[in-house]
Structures are given as C-alpha cells and as structure tokens.
Design an enzyme around this catalytic site. Structure first.
Site, PDB file in Angstrom:
ATOM      1  N   HIS A 148      -0.690   5.434   0.934  1.00  0.00           N
ATOM      2  CA  HIS A 148      -1.088   5.950   2.247  1.00  0.00           C
ATOM      3  C   HIS A 148       0.002   5.558   3.251  1.00  0.00           C
ATOM      4  O   HIS A 148       0.149   4.386   3.573  1.00  0.00           O
ATOM      5  CB  HIS A 148      -2.456   5.387   2.652  1.00  0.00           C
ATOM      6  CG  HIS A 148      -3.084   6.089   3.811  1.00  0.00           C
ATOM      7  ND1 HIS A 148      -4.436   6.375   3.873  1.00  0.00           N
ATOM      8  CD2 HIS A 148      -2.542   6.559   4.965  1.00  0.00           C
ATOM      9  CE1 HIS A 148      -4.698   6.996   5.026  1.00  0.00           C
ATOM     10  NE2 HIS A 148      -3.562   7.108   5.707  1.00  0.00           N
ATOM     11  N   LEU A 149       0.735   6.552   3.728  1.00  0.00           N
ATOM     12  CA  LEU A 149       1.875   6.330   4.619  1.00  0.00           C
ATOM     13  C   LEU A 149       1.523   5.481   5.826  1.00  0.00           C
ATOM     14  O   LEU A 149       0.448   5.652   6.406  1.00  0.00           O
ATOM     15  CB  LEU A 149       2.376   7.674   5.165  1.00  0.00           C
ATOM     16  CG  LEU A 149       3.057   8.635   4.207  1.00  0.00           C
ATOM     17  CD1 LEU A 149       3.222   9.981   4.906  1.00  0.00           C
ATOM     18  CD2 LEU A 149       4.395   8.073   3.788  1.00  0.00           C
ATOM     19  N   HIS A 150       2.413   4.601   6.205  1.00  0.00           N
ATOM     20  CA  HIS A 150       2.230   3.836   7.437  1.00  0.00           C
ATOM     21  C   HIS A 150       3.589   3.368   7.958  1.00  0.00           C
ATOM     22  O   HIS A 150       4.389   2.851   7.199  1.00  0.00           O
ATOM     23  CB  HIS A 150       1.296   2.643   7.210  1.00  0.00           C
ATOM     24  CG  HIS A 150       1.650   1.798   6.029  1.00  0.00           C
ATOM     25  ND1 HIS A 150       1.415   2.194   4.732  1.00  0.00           N
ATOM     26  CD2 HIS A 150       2.227   0.584   5.942  1.00  0.00           C
ATOM     27  CE1 HIS A 150       1.818   1.259   3.898  1.00  0.00           C
ATOM     28  NE2 HIS A 150       2.330   0.260   4.608  1.00  0.00           N
ATOM     29  N   THR A 151       3.829   3.582   9.229  1.00  0.00           N
ATOM     30  CA  THR A 151       5.076   3.146   9.857  1.00  0.00           C
ATOM     31  C   THR A 151       4.865   1.784  10.491  1.00  0.00           C
ATOM     32  O   THR A 151       3.990   1.612  11.330  1.00  0.00           O
ATOM     33  CB  THR A 151       5.510   4.130  10.966  1.00  0.00           C
ATOM     34  OG1 THR A 151       5.717   5.413  10.388  1.00  0.00           O
ATOM     35  CG2 THR A 151       6.805   3.660  11.623  1.00  0.00           C
TER      36      THR A 151
ATOM     37  N   ILE B  27       0.865  -1.178   0.000  1.00  0.00           N
ATOM     38  CA  ILE B  27       0.000   0.000   0.000  1.00  0.00           C
ATOM     39  C   ILE B  27       0.898   1.224   0.000  1.00  0.00           C
ATOM     40  O   ILE B  27       1.344   1.697   1.036  1.00  0.00           O
ATOM     41  CB  ILE B  27      -0.939   0.015   1.228  1.00  0.00           C
ATOM     42  CG1 ILE B  27      -1.823  -1.228   1.209  1.00  0.00           C
ATOM     43  CG2 ILE B  27      -1.788   1.279   1.235  1.00  0.00           C
ATOM     44  CD1 ILE B  27      -2.713  -1.374   2.416  1.00  0.00           C
TER      45      ILE B  27
END
Ligand SMILES: [Zn+2]
Length: 187
Positions: free
Chosen positions: A125-128, A122
């Site tokens: 959409h940024l995600h850590t 994905i």
C-alpha cells in the site's frame, strides 16, 4: 560511496513497528483499516482529502514525521489514476506547508519506498514519507527511550499539525476528534 543515499532512506526502514503492536486486531492492511475507523485522533490521522490522508508515523525518525497515503490499496505507483495522483500531490504540498508552519524545520526528506527491495515494511500500500529535518539533527528516537514520552511527543505534534492544517483554506473539522478535511467532503 553511497552512504549519503543510505542516510536519506534509512529512517523509513523502521516504520510502523509500534503501530502493529498497538493494533493487534488489524491483521489485514493498516493503511486501509485506520481511515475506516472513526477515531482519527487516536489513530494519529491528522488530515484527509478526497483520495488521500496524512498519518503521523508512530515510530518517527524526527518530530513531525508523517506519511501521505492514497486511500487506494495498491503498491504499484502506475495504478493511481490522474485524479488520485493530483490529490496525493496536493496533499503533500499542504503537508509541507502545515509542517513548516507548525514546527519550522530547516528542510524535508520526502519519498516512496517501492517494492520489497526498498526496505519498507508495508510494500503493498503506497505511502510517501515526509521527514522534517533540522541542521545537525540526529534520529531522536533513541533519546526518547521512555514510551510515555514518545506518546506525549506524538500527541503534541498531532495537535500542532492539526491546528496548522485547520488554518489552511478550504478545510473543515467535522468534530473534535476528527482529522482536518480538505475538498469536496466539506459542507
Ligand atoms: Zn491497503
């Protein structure tokens, strides 16, 4: 030569496979849709702050593998405003604390996949990712080949992590099935 780096980032390539199967009606962006649904527990959404939320990865590399995700739909890190960056960072701090408290790992891998070349599924959409690590651990998913066992493990992790977040300062839990809420949303 770079096998160390490959090892660190490899777990993040397998994200979200099961979630897409589980929610076929979500064909837009799961990281926008899930926080809008009012079923945090079912969605494994464990904590919310003003600008970000914490979601258990349902194809975890290790127990307690979560993602800290800004609400803002962007894949470009430079797009995040100062208050979004700060809130996201604070929520990461709180997540390390909650994981340390609840499942006592020996350490963490944490980071972002940016751009299509990074291998995340994905990219828009940024995600850590935060992956708890133990001395001598190996990816536990192949061991847990039975889906019901995986679901049980995720629900157990959710409960422990939820409790640890709820014990932190400045939190509320609006109702039984909701995420732990930090910040200005509290009453
Ligand atoms: Zn999104």
């Amino acid at each position: 030569m770079n096998s160390g780096m490959d090892q660190v980032f490899a777990p993040w390539r397998i994200e979200w496979i099961r979630r897409e199967e589980k929610n076929p009606e979500i064909d837009d962006c799961v990281f926008c849709e899930l926080p809008e649904q009012e079923s945090d527990r079912e969605n494994l959404l464990v904590a919310r702050s003003d600008h970000a939320f914490v979601l258990l990865n349902n194809y975890p590399y290790n127990p307690g593998h979560v993602m800290v995700i800004p609400y803002a739909h962007t894949g470009n890190y430079a797009d995040l405003a100062d208050e979004q960056l700060l809130d996201h960072a604070r929520l990461k701090q709180r997540t390390f604390d909650a994981l340390s408290e609840s499942i006592e790992p020996d350490g963490f891998n944490a980071g972002l996949n940016l751009g299509e070349g990074a291998g995340g599924s994905i990219g828009d959409h940024l995600h850590t990712h935060i992956v708890p690590r133990w001395h001598g651990d190996t990816n536990f998913m192949p061991v847990l080949s039975d889906t019901s066992v995986i679901v049980e493990a995720l629900e157990e992790t959710y409960d422990h992590l939820h409790e640890a977040f709820a014990d932190q300062d400045g939190t509320t839990v609006p109702h039984d099935d909701s995420a732990v809420v930090f910040g200005s949303e509290q009453g």
